[in-house]
Design an enzyme around this catalytic site. Structure first.
Site, PDB file in Angstrom:
ATOM      1  N   ARG A 126      17.596  -4.118 -24.501  1.00 10.90           N
ATOM      2  CA  ARG A 126      18.786  -3.983 -24.008  1.00 10.90           C
ATOM      3  C   ARG A 126      19.313  -5.723 -23.688  1.00 10.90           C
ATOM      4  O   ARG A 126      20.268  -5.769 -23.251  1.00 10.90           O
ATOM      5  CB  ARG A 126      18.371  -3.929 -21.789  1.00 10.90           C
ATOM      6  CG  ARG A 126      18.162  -2.400 -21.958  1.00 10.90           C
ATOM      7  CD  ARG A 126      18.042  -1.503 -21.126  1.00 10.90           C
ATOM      8  NE  ARG A 126      16.614  -1.996 -20.175  1.00 10.90           N
ATOM      9  CZ  ARG A 126      15.710  -1.506 -20.130  1.00 10.90           C
ATOM     10  NH1 ARG A 126      14.805  -0.387 -20.656  1.00 10.90           N
ATOM     11  NH2 ARG A 126      14.275  -1.742 -19.540  1.00 10.90           N
ATOM     12  N   LYS A 150       5.899  -5.541 -15.588  1.00  8.34           N
ATOM     13  CA  LYS A 150       6.277  -7.059 -16.252  1.00  8.34           C
ATOM     14  C   LYS A 150       7.613  -7.754 -15.758  1.00  8.34           C
ATOM     15  O   LYS A 150       7.731  -7.247 -15.214  1.00  8.34           O
ATOM     16  CB  LYS A 150       6.274  -6.792 -18.221  1.00  8.34           C
ATOM     17  CG  LYS A 150       5.117  -6.273 -18.981  1.00  8.34           C
ATOM     18  CD  LYS A 150       5.604  -5.709 -20.214  1.00  8.34           C
ATOM     19  CE  LYS A 150       5.201  -5.259 -21.497  1.00  8.34           C
ATOM     20  NZ  LYS A 150       5.844  -4.670 -22.401  1.00  8.34           N
ATOM     21  N   GLU A 177      16.539  -7.234 -17.937  1.00  7.49           N
ATOM     22  CA  GLU A 177      15.124  -8.039 -16.970  1.00  7.49           C
ATOM     23  C   GLU A 177      15.439  -9.230 -17.050  1.00  7.49           C
ATOM     24  O   GLU A 177      15.069 -10.369 -16.029  1.00  7.49           O
ATOM     25  CB  GLU A 177      14.088  -7.437 -17.085  1.00  7.49           C
ATOM     26  CG  GLU A 177      13.486  -5.911 -16.678  1.00  7.49           C
ATOM     27  CD  GLU A 177      13.750  -5.246 -18.311  1.00  7.49           C
ATOM     28  OE1 GLU A 177      14.302  -5.821 -18.969  1.00  7.49           O
ATOM     29  OE2 GLU A 177      12.852  -4.461 -18.356  1.00  7.49           O
ATOM     30  N   LYS A 182       8.579 -12.997 -22.630  1.00  8.66           N
ATOM     31  CA  LYS A 182       9.929 -12.375 -24.015  1.00  8.66           C
ATOM     32  C   LYS A 182      11.529 -11.526 -23.669  1.00  8.66           C
ATOM     33  O   LYS A 182      11.872 -11.897 -24.245  1.00  8.66           O
ATOM     34  CB  LYS A 182       8.649 -11.035 -24.459  1.00  8.66           C
ATOM     35  CG  LYS A 182       8.974  -9.418 -23.811  1.00  8.66           C
ATOM     36  CD  LYS A 182       8.632  -8.568 -24.300  1.00  8.66           C
ATOM     37  CE  LYS A 182       8.790  -7.365 -23.415  1.00  8.66           C
ATOM     38  NZ  LYS A 182       8.798  -5.781 -24.238  1.00  8.66           N
ATOM     39  N   ALA A 192       8.669   3.371 -25.810  1.00 12.08           N
ATOM     40  CA  ALA A 192       7.892   4.489 -25.081  1.00 12.08           C
ATOM     41  C   ALA A 192       8.598   5.302 -26.041  1.00 12.08           C
ATOM     42  O   ALA A 192       7.368   6.612 -26.037  1.00 12.08           O
ATOM     43  CB  ALA A 192       8.435   4.646 -24.046  1.00 12.08           C
ATOM     44  N   VAL A 237      18.793  -2.503 -16.357  1.00 12.95           N
ATOM     45  CA  VAL A 237      18.864  -3.306 -16.219  1.00 12.95           C
ATOM     46  C   VAL A 237      18.468  -4.166 -17.528  1.00 12.95           C
ATOM     47  O   VAL A 237      17.531  -4.172 -17.550  1.00 12.95           O
ATOM     48  CB  VAL A 237      17.595  -3.320 -15.331  1.00 12.95           C
ATOM     49  CG1 VAL A 237      16.930  -4.680 -15.129  1.00 12.95           C
ATOM     50  CG2 VAL A 237      17.765  -2.637 -13.931  1.00 12.95           C
ATOM     51  N   THR A 288      11.324  -6.979 -29.151  1.00 11.52           N
ATOM     52  CA  THR A 288      11.740  -7.270 -28.628  1.00 11.52           C
ATOM     53  C   THR A 288      12.681  -7.933 -29.329  1.00 11.52           C
ATOM     54  O   THR A 288      14.671  -7.632 -28.950  1.00 11.52           O
ATOM     55  CB  THR A 288      11.304  -8.107 -27.053  1.00 11.52           C
ATOM     56  OG1 THR A 288      10.498  -7.361 -26.815  1.00 11.52           O
ATOM     57  CG2 THR A 288      12.359  -8.318 -26.113  1.00 11.52           C
TER      58      THR A 288
END
Lengths: 228, 228
Positions: free
Chosen positions: B152, B5, B178, B88, B37, B176, B145
């Site tokens: 995160r 993504k 993102e 997102k 996941a 990370v 999210t």
């Protein structure tokens, strides 16, 4: 300004339809959105949908009730602004059941998404516009009610998900979980308008017809795969 | 099947555009949706968007990867299915900031709603359909999210909201977030396409240009009232 939410038992009318029947021809507006009252009272930021057919009325009201921390977004979709608030509690019970059974956050996010899809179908069959349902009175209020810690309907679902019987849960409560009544009204209205609402039907079966939760979830998951 | 993504830094390409540039003419599909996941690995229920221009390819893939607990919903909107996942994380940082500053659940629900509105505007400027963004790859993933405990990007926002400096937060992390990179790419793409994205701009200013959070929030709240 209509602040009450719901579908009238028996007539299946929205609050604007009840008002029109009782006080025909009066100007009216609908205020709806993600607003736990205690936060608004504290002056914490909130944004809402303010819907009126008459855009000048809408602007006048927005000027009167709006402030830096309470932000009304204007709409002319009076029907659409009512459907989210009327049906969200049904989906919130479903999300509570998922949380009570510890099915995970993925499942809850999917339920919110598919729940909004069926709320939108019902709204559009009543003449609403799709974008109203993705706004504050639709998606906004649904998200708050489905994951917010202060929702009575969500907590009812959690208790059901943990295995308590609906009679037992309702007997132990003083406050009303509107979703129990809304589930029946929603499903009846959806049938009349020929709209498919599998999640609302599942909730209605569990809270009003003592359907077994595990079987009901199995049936939902076994539905044929389709397009979004 | 594209599972990555994001928006490529510099070229501002979506992953399908990168793939087309690298392997022109190959059949491709996009898988995206609300899927932590660890829950999928445990076999807990999840639903995702599976997008392919070629509907037979989509159906074949859905048959191969779908199961009772992992339910792909088919779409032909390859672009729309990528935008939600790319942007997102930026909105999740904003929601984390709101949570870190204890601005309340109403404010967070409004932010998710207005966040989806600006993601949808960007998506439609890239040729996507609005309904894809209200589906699992858009609204579904965004909800997960923004309120999910395992994000995160949300937790980065919480630390910023509590007053820690961005450099300090990033220096203390091995994983990370993102959204820091996505914020810049998103805002640059939005400017190129002439799309208004006030929330993404505010996040980019905070995480990439050390803007002061209190002032940035004040500016967001002081925007003129408008229609949904």
């Amino acid at each position: 300004v209509i602040c009450a939410k719901g579908i009238e038992d028996g007539t299946l009318s929205l609050m604007s339809e009840v008002l029109e029947a009782e006080l025909p021809g009066q100007p009216r507006a609908v205020l709806s959105g993600p607003t736990f009252a205690v936060e608004v009272a504290r002056g914490q930021p909130a944004a809402v949908t303010l819907a009126a057919h008459d855009s000048r009325l809408g602007e006048r009201l927005a000027g009167a009730i709006g402030s830096r921390s309470f932000r009304p977004y204007l709409s002319d979709d009076v029907v659409g602004a009512q459907i989210g608030g009327a049906v969200k509690n049904v989906i919130a019970i479903a999300c509570g059941i998922v949380d009570g059974r510890a099915l995970g956050e993925n499942a809850r996010a999917a339920l919110i998404t598919r729940g909004l899809a069926e709320i939108s179908r019902l709204a559009m069959a009543k003449g609403a516009r799709a974008e109203t349902l993705t706004g504050l009175s639709g998606l906004g209020d649904l998200t708050l009610t489905c994951v917010g810690s202060g929702s009575r309907n969500h907590s009812l679902g959690v208790e059901l998900g943990r295995g308590r019987a609906i009679r037992e849960v309702l007997a132990g409560r003083r406050s009303v979980a509107e979703g129990v009544f809304s589930a029946r009204a929603t499903v009846t209205l959806a049938e009349r308008l020929n709209v498919e609402m599998p999640i609302a039907q599942a909730v209605d079966a569990v809270v009003n017809r003592e359907a077994e939760i595990a079987t009901t979830i199995d049936d939902l998951l076994a539905r044929p795969l389709k397009s979004e």
